[in-house]
Scaffold this motif. Structure first.
Motif, PDB file in Angstrom:
ATOM      1  N   PRO A 185       0.787  -1.202  -0.052  1.00  0.00           N
ATOM      2  CA  PRO A 185      -0.181   0.004   0.072  1.00  0.00           C
ATOM      3  C   PRO A 185       0.760   1.194  -0.027  1.00  0.00           C
ATOM      4  CG  PRO A 185      -0.995  -1.406   1.512  1.00  0.00           C
ATOM      5  CD  PRO A 185       0.563  -2.184   0.869  1.00  0.00           C
ATOM      6  N   LYS A 232       2.241   1.639  -3.578  1.00  0.00           N
ATOM      7  CA  LYS A 232       1.235   2.158  -4.406  1.00  0.00           C
ATOM      8  C   LYS A 232       0.871   3.808  -4.207  1.00  0.00           C
ATOM      9  CE  LYS A 232      -1.128  -1.966  -5.358  1.00  0.00           C
ATOM     10  NZ  LYS A 232      -2.202  -3.315  -4.986  1.00  0.00           N
ATOM     11  N   LYS A 233       0.833   3.888  -2.937  1.00  0.00           N
ATOM     12  CA  LYS A 233       0.554   5.574  -2.606  1.00  0.00           C
ATOM     13  C   LYS A 233       1.603   6.432  -3.307  1.00  0.00           C
ATOM     14  CE  LYS A 233       0.898   8.627   1.193  1.00  0.00           C
ATOM     15  NZ  LYS A 233       1.299   8.799   2.747  1.00  0.00           N
ATOM     16  N   TYR A 234       2.730   6.088  -2.945  1.00  0.00           N
ATOM     17  CA  TYR A 234       3.996   6.716  -3.415  1.00  0.00           C
ATOM     18  C   TYR A 234       4.218   6.642  -5.182  1.00  0.00           C
ATOM     19  CZ  TYR A 234       5.172   8.789   0.806  1.00  0.00           C
ATOM     20  OH  TYR A 234       5.231   9.370   2.059  1.00  0.00           O
ATOM     21  N   GLU A 264       1.341   6.440  -7.211  1.00  0.00           N
ATOM     22  CA  GLU A 264       0.747   7.440  -7.494  1.00  0.00           C
ATOM     23  C   GLU A 264       1.044   9.052  -7.505  1.00  0.00           C
ATOM     24  OE1 GLU A 264      -2.307   7.042  -9.176  1.00  0.00           O
ATOM     25  OE2 GLU A 264      -2.013   4.987  -9.005  1.00  0.00           O
TER      26      GLU A 264
END
Length: 162
Positions: free
Chosen positions: A96, A99-101, A103
């Motif tokens: 997670p 994926k956050k970074y 984006e």
């Protein structure tokens, strides 16, 4: 898989010749030496983990600092055996986080040529494209200088996200 016995026979044949085994062992020893040199010279900026071996595809170690740890991120110095080059990767401690970074960084210069997140990292930056393994002292200097510059650039970018 087509025929595992065939691949194993080819693998054994190459190991029997000895060249791959010598090359692999020397490459791993070099990455180990890099890590030792960086611990000696850069421990005021980063903490370093042990050497990790991929499946003959990557040899790497992670390094981090307080800022990265608070973001649950880390950097990796990677010898990419498939491309035979040195890279710095930004990684998340969990999928997670990664994926956050991803984006947040998919439009950066490091990812502008990618349509999807890399398999193991958030971003990858090439340090030395065609390493000269016949001059390890010069190669060490090249890798260290580019690693410091690239790491600082990545850190500065991450600090803009706050």
């Amino acid at each position: 898989m087509e025929d595992l016995n065939k691949y194993v026979a080819i693998y054994k044949e190459q190991l029997d010749k000895g060249d791959i085994l010598v090359a692999y062992n020397e490459l791993v020893k070099f990455v180990m030496k890099l890590r030792t040199e960086f611990i000696k010279g850069l421990s005021d900026k980063y903490s370093f983990t042990g050497i990790l071996h991929g499946y003959m595809d990557y040899t790497y170690f992670y390094y981090s600092n307080v800022f990265l740890k608070t973001k649950k991120l880390k950097l990796g110095l990677v010898l990419n055996h498939l491309e035979m080059r040195f890279e710095v990767w930004l990684l998340g401690n969990t999928k997670p986080i990664q994926k956050k970074y991803w984006e947040l960084s998919k439009s950066t210069k490091w990812n502008n040529d990618k349509d999807e997140m890399p398999a193991y990292s958030i971003l990858e930056a090439v340090l030395v494209e065609n390493p000269d393994f016949n001059n390890l002292a010069k190669l060490t200097e090249q890798i260290e200088a580019k690693m410091i510059t690239t790491s600082e650039e990545i850190l500065n970018y991450l600090k803009t996200l706050n």
